[in-house]
Design a protein around this motif. Structure first.
Motif, PDB file in Angstrom:
ATOM      1  N   ALA A  28       1.230  -0.842   0.033  1.00  0.00           N
ATOM      2  CA  ALA A  28      -0.585  -0.456   0.225  1.00  0.00           C
ATOM      3  C   ALA A  28       0.663   1.280  -0.214  1.00  0.00           C
ATOM      4  CB  ALA A  28      -1.187   0.290   1.088  1.00  0.00           C
ATOM      5  N   PRO A  29       0.141   2.051  -0.810  1.00  0.00           N
ATOM      6  CA  PRO A  29       1.337   3.471  -0.750  1.00  0.00           C
ATOM      7  C   PRO A  29       1.670   4.494   0.461  1.00  0.00           C
ATOM      8  CG  PRO A  29      -0.822   3.838  -2.067  1.00  0.00           C
ATOM      9  CD  PRO A  29      -0.764   2.469  -1.548  1.00  0.00           C
ATOM     10  N   SER A  30       0.621   4.158   1.480  1.00  0.00           N
ATOM     11  CA  SER A  30       0.640   4.840   2.930  1.00  0.00           C
ATOM     12  C   SER A  30       2.267   4.151   3.415  1.00  0.00           C
ATOM     13  CB  SER A  30      -0.283   4.295   3.330  1.00  0.00           C
ATOM     14  OG  SER A  30      -1.185   3.257   4.079  1.00  0.00           O
ATOM     15  N   MET A  31       2.343   2.671   3.437  1.00  0.00           N
ATOM     16  CA  MET A  31       3.486   1.953   3.864  1.00  0.00           C
ATOM     17  C   MET A  31       4.655   1.589   3.602  1.00  0.00           C
ATOM     18  SD  MET A  31       1.627   1.892   6.530  1.00  0.00           S
ATOM     19  CE  MET A  31       2.815   0.289   7.992  1.00  0.00           C
ATOM     20  N   PRO A  32       6.018   1.823   4.292  1.00  0.00           N
ATOM     21  CA  PRO A  32       7.358   1.764   3.645  1.00  0.00           C
ATOM     22  C   PRO A  32       7.698   0.122   3.445  1.00  0.00           C
ATOM     23  CG  PRO A  32       7.171   2.285   5.678  1.00  0.00           C
ATOM     24  CD  PRO A  32       5.846   2.326   6.005  1.00  0.00           C
ATOM     25  N   ALA A  33       6.743  -0.669   4.290  1.00  0.00           N
ATOM     26  CA  ALA A  33       7.009  -2.725   4.109  1.00  0.00           C
ATOM     27  C   ALA A  33       5.916  -2.776   3.127  1.00  0.00           C
ATOM     28  CB  ALA A  33       7.795  -2.391   5.449  1.00  0.00           C
ATOM     29  N   PRO A  34       5.842  -3.813   3.622  1.00  0.00           N
ATOM     30  CA  PRO A  34       4.886  -4.530   2.516  1.00  0.00           C
ATOM     31  C   PRO A  34       3.818  -5.035   3.563  1.00  0.00           C
ATOM     32  CG  PRO A  34       6.855  -6.390   2.843  1.00  0.00           C
ATOM     33  CD  PRO A  34       6.930  -4.770   2.720  1.00  0.00           C
ATOM     34  N   LEU A  35       2.518  -5.098   3.739  1.00  0.00           N
ATOM     35  CA  LEU A  35       1.780  -5.111   4.477  1.00  0.00           C
ATOM     36  C   LEU A  35       2.004  -6.680   5.408  1.00  0.00           C
ATOM     37  CD1 LEU A  35      -1.563  -3.605   2.542  1.00  0.00           C
ATOM     38  CD2 LEU A  35       0.521  -2.508   4.673  1.00  0.00           C
ATOM     39  N   VAL A  36       1.827  -7.207   3.545  1.00  0.00           N
ATOM     40  CA  VAL A  36       2.252  -9.469   3.748  1.00  0.00           C
ATOM     41  C   VAL A  36       3.330  -9.843   3.385  1.00  0.00           C
ATOM     42  CG1 VAL A  36       0.201 -11.305   3.914  1.00  0.00           C
ATOM     43  CG2 VAL A  36      -0.742  -9.167   4.538  1.00  0.00           C
ATOM     44  N   LYS A  37       3.598 -10.595   3.526  1.00  0.00           N
ATOM     45  CA  LYS A  37       5.138 -11.472   2.896  1.00  0.00           C
ATOM     46  C   LYS A  37       4.200 -13.003   3.271  1.00  0.00           C
ATOM     47  CE  LYS A  37       9.635 -10.905   2.074  1.00  0.00           C
ATOM     48  NZ  LYS A  37      11.098 -10.360   2.744  1.00  0.00           N
ATOM     49  N   MET A  38       4.070 -12.970   1.595  1.00  0.00           N
ATOM     50  CA  MET A  38       3.942 -15.653   1.580  1.00  0.00           C
ATOM     51  C   MET A  38       5.215 -15.411   1.252  1.00  0.00           C
ATOM     52  SD  MET A  38       0.207 -14.576   0.976  1.00  0.00           S
ATOM     53  CE  MET A  38      -0.268 -16.050   0.683  1.00  0.00           C
ATOM     54  N   GLN A  39       5.465 -16.454   1.219  1.00  0.00           N
ATOM     55  CA  GLN A  39       6.338 -18.109   0.519  1.00  0.00           C
ATOM     56  C   GLN A  39       5.714 -18.853  -0.116  1.00  0.00           C
ATOM     57  OE1 GLN A  39       9.776 -17.238   0.950  1.00  0.00           O
ATOM     58  NE2 GLN A  39      10.407 -19.239  -0.614  1.00  0.00           N
ATOM     59  N   CYS A  40       4.975 -18.392  -1.815  1.00  0.00           N
ATOM     60  CA  CYS A  40       4.514 -18.993  -2.074  1.00  0.00           C
ATOM     61  C   CYS A  40       4.932 -20.373  -2.787  1.00  0.00           C
ATOM     62  CB  CYS A  40       3.892 -18.311  -2.506  1.00  0.00           C
ATOM     63  SG  CYS A  40       2.360 -17.222  -2.068  1.00  0.00           S
ATOM     64  N   HIS A  41       6.323 -19.902  -3.669  1.00  0.00           N
ATOM     65  CA  HIS A  41       7.327 -21.337  -4.069  1.00  0.00           C
ATOM     66  C   HIS A  41       8.784 -21.283  -3.916  1.00  0.00           C
ATOM     67  CE1 HIS A  41       3.510 -21.442  -6.913  1.00  0.00           C
ATOM     68  NE2 HIS A  41       2.986 -20.283  -6.327  1.00  0.00           N
ATOM     69  N   ARG A  42       8.887 -22.153  -4.466  1.00  0.00           N
ATOM     70  CA  ARG A  42      10.285 -22.787  -4.651  1.00  0.00           C
ATOM     71  C   ARG A  42      11.315 -21.767  -5.354  1.00  0.00           C
ATOM     72  NH1 ARG A  42      10.059 -29.180  -2.780  1.00  0.00           N
ATOM     73  NH2 ARG A  42       8.581 -28.915  -1.009  1.00  0.00           N
ATOM     74  N   GLY A  43      10.476 -21.270  -6.158  1.00  0.00           N
ATOM     75  CA  GLY A  43      11.233 -20.605  -7.504  1.00  0.00           C
ATOM     76  C   GLY A  43      10.263 -19.148  -7.522  1.00  0.00           C
ATOM     77  N   PRO A  44      11.003 -18.499  -8.843  1.00  0.00           N
ATOM     78  CA  PRO A  44      10.078 -17.036  -8.747  1.00  0.00           C
ATOM     79  C   PRO A  44       9.101 -17.161  -9.605  1.00  0.00           C
ATOM     80  CG  PRO A  44      12.549 -17.250 -10.179  1.00  0.00           C
ATOM     81  CD  PRO A  44      12.386 -18.660  -9.161  1.00  0.00           C
ATOM     82  N   VAL A  45       8.662 -16.989  -9.456  1.00  0.00           N
ATOM     83  CA  VAL A  45       6.575 -16.150  -9.146  1.00  0.00           C
ATOM     84  C   VAL A  45       6.737 -15.525 -10.336  1.00  0.00           C
ATOM     85  CG1 VAL A  45       5.027 -15.015  -8.677  1.00  0.00           C
ATOM     86  CG2 VAL A  45       6.493 -15.664  -7.125  1.00  0.00           C
ATOM     87  N   LYS A  46       6.021 -16.309 -11.254  1.00  0.00           N
ATOM     88  CA  LYS A  46       5.866 -15.890 -12.717  1.00  0.00           C
ATOM     89  C   LYS A  46       4.602 -15.145 -13.204  1.00  0.00           C
ATOM     90  CE  LYS A  46       9.644 -17.196 -14.079  1.00  0.00           C
ATOM     91  NZ  LYS A  46      10.827 -16.702 -14.871  1.00  0.00           N
ATOM     92  N   ALA A  47       3.103 -15.597 -11.968  1.00  0.00           N
ATOM     93  CA  ALA A  47       1.746 -15.143 -12.111  1.00  0.00           C
ATOM     94  C   ALA A  47       1.211 -15.176 -11.421  1.00  0.00           C
ATOM     95  CB  ALA A  47       1.372 -15.650 -13.481  1.00  0.00           C
ATOM     96  N   ILE A  48      -0.291 -13.832 -10.981  1.00  0.00           N
ATOM     97  CA  ILE A  48      -0.415 -14.122  -9.821  1.00  0.00           C
ATOM     98  C   ILE A  48      -1.906 -13.578 -10.855  1.00  0.00           C
ATOM     99  CG2 ILE A  48      -1.108 -12.546  -7.967  1.00  0.00           C
ATOM    100  CD1 ILE A  48       2.088 -12.011  -7.039  1.00  0.00           C
TER     101      ILE A  48
END
Length: 517
Positions: free
Chosen positions: A249-269
């Motif tokens: 969100a633009p009002s926060m300097p850090a991510p609101l949530v951080k999720m570990q989703c894959h073991r490699g690079p994320v290609k699409a969301i």
């Protein structure tokens, strides 16, 4: 007229009050009686019209159904064409542009206009339903992503180094020099914010109504080429090279949530319209479905090839582009599916980007040889809100909608995970607040007692020539610099020393010698 006066099913549900025609007829005043009878008739007619309109709002969309041992994913587009009307058949087409691909595409919010951008510099915008071309140009440099702004009059293109704004005729309006080496673009329509992220790892928000940079955030996770927005709360989701997905969100300097989703690079969301579910694909060959409300994993699938593009329709269908195949999954977020709902093969071409058309049973996708459009029964939302996005709007309606949207523009600080908190009231009572404050003070006192009770080993101070104080003094003497802070501290120390001396003199015992003094 007699048919119109007949009662309609569910008519009572839309009536504001029970009919009072018999009581109204007893009124002696003719004008008042006629006026009340007319109001009663208008109310009944409105209730019957609403009840009749309810018959058109079907709960279940018109999905493709197979008979016997047939499977829906085996039906090809040429087999569906004989069963479709002429207007729907015209929406199945392919534009062969092999010299400028692969192509990225984007549709306007009402689904009427299509924007395409080839990686080798080809840009075009047109009304894909009527075939009316707005403009076509070649910028002679790489084009990484394209997106419409608030309507079809303006568009943004992420080119080789900068982001450019063009109008409907293809004329360059602005060059955003602060957005450099951008890979992905998103536009937040309710906040008028253009969001970009690229190889430098910076997430930037720019207000397109004022031209100011609202926020610039360093992700700290390296280059990023995967981004999408949550249409429910306008939170930006980024996919990174280490397999994590971050929510910003633009009002926060850090991510609101951080999720570990894959073991490699994320290609699409991809995120659904309600903001409840998220689909991700990674270089590890997996496609995972998540519940954003609890950040829990719902389903996971192994794909034959890496899924490079994902999208979710308004009715919940999941579109997946992997290799030369386009698959559409039905009810994927509810239960584990064994086979896709529909499948399409684009022979000899790699899928680059796919999007469902709003309010249409159509899926468009860009690939290495151009762009294509196929029919997916049940993908579009049939009951649209004309005040939100009107597929049949006129030029005058578009202008009025633009003015109203500017007046109702939301501030960037209102972007948060739970938008229902805006305008809410704190329901805690004064007693609860005082109790919580007392508990915090008690916990602070306990921590101070623990700190005082433990033995702290004093740090050995250096008292030789190489102590920190000696080095600082030599450095100041060499520079011949007057340290005002040190002078102020010395003055305060001297004043404190004089005050203490004066107090000691007062406490001394009185003697006769003091009289002569």
């Amino acid at each position: 007229m007699a048919e119109y006066d007949e009662p309609v099913e569910n008519e009572e549900k839309y009536l504001r009050a029970a009919p009072a025609t018999s009581e109204i007829k007893k009124i002696s005043d003719k004008k008042l009686r006629a006026k009340l009878l007319q109001q009663e008739k208008n109310s009944r007619d409105a209730a019957r019209a609403a009840a009749r309109a309810e018959l058109l709002l079907q709960e279940d969309a018109g999905y493709l159904e197979a008979e016997g041992i047939e499977k829906t994913f085996k039906f090809r587009q040429d087999q569906l064409a004989p069963s479709l009307d002429v207007n729907t058949v015209s929406k199945i087409f392919t534009l062969d542009l092999p010299q400028y691909g692969p192509y990225s595409i984007d549709y306007t919010r009402n689904g009427r206009h299509l924007l395409i951008g080839g990686h080798k510099g080809h840009i075009a915008a047109f009304d894909w339903q009527t075939g009316h071309l707005h403009f076509e140009t070649h910028v002679n440099e790489a084009v990484r992503d394209v997106t419409w702004l608030h309507n079809e009059t303006l568009l943004a293109v992420a080119q080789k180094k900068y982001v450019y704004i063009y109008d409907k005729s293809g004329m360059e309006i602005h060059r955003l020099t602060r957005h450099t080496y951008v890979d992905r673009l998103e536009f937040l329509p309710y906040h008028y914010l253009l969001v970009s992220v690229g190889s430098n790892g910076y997430l930037k928000y720019q207000d397109t109504s004022t031209g100011e940079i609202v926020a610039e955030r360093r992700t700290g996770l390296g280059p990023c080429n995967t981004m999408t927005q949550n249409r429910y709360n306008a939170v930006i989701n980024l996919g990174h090279q280490n397999g994590t997905v971050t929510l910003w969100a633009p009002s926060m300097p850090a991510p609101l949530v951080k999720m570990q989703c894959h073991r490699g690079p994320v290609k699409a969301i991809a995120i659904d319209r309600g903001g409840h579910y998220m689909a991700t694909s990674g270089a590890d060959g997996q496609m995972k479905l998540w519940d954003i409300r609890t950040y829990g994993l719902l389903q996971e699938y192994y794909t034959t090839r890496i899924a490079t593009s994902l999208d979710i329709s308004d009715t919940g269908l999941l579109g997946v582009g992997c290799g030369a195949h386009v698959q559409v999954w039905k009810d994927a977020f509810k239960t584990k599916q064994n086979s896709p709902y529909m499948s399409h093969l684009e022979g000899g071409s790699i899928i680059e980007d796919l999007r469902f058309v709003p309010f249409e049973d159509v899926l468009g996708f860009g690939h290495s040889k151009g762009i294509s459009s196929i029919v997916i029964p049940g993908a579009g939302e049939a009951n649209f809100d004309s005040f939100e996005a009107n597929p049949y709007q006129t030029k005058r309606q578009r202008q009025e909608t633009e003015v109203h949207s500017l007046l109702d523009k939301l501030q960037p600080d209102m972007i948060m995970l739970d938008p229902t908190q805006i305008g809410g009231v704190n329901k805690q009572t004064k007693a609860d607040i005082l109790k919580k404050r007392a508990a915090e003070e008690e916990a602070a006192e306990r921590s101070e007692e623990v700190d005082d009770g433990r033995s702290v080993k004093e740090k050995k101070k250096m008292r030789g020539r190489n102590s920190a104080l000696k080095r600082y003094q030599r450095k100041q003497a060499k520079r011949n610099v007057i340290d005002h802070k040190r002078l102020d501290a010395e003055e305060k120390l001297a004043a404190e020393k004089a005050r203490k001396q004066k107090e000691q003199d007062k406490d001394k015992p009185f003697t006769t010698l003091d009289i002569f003094n």
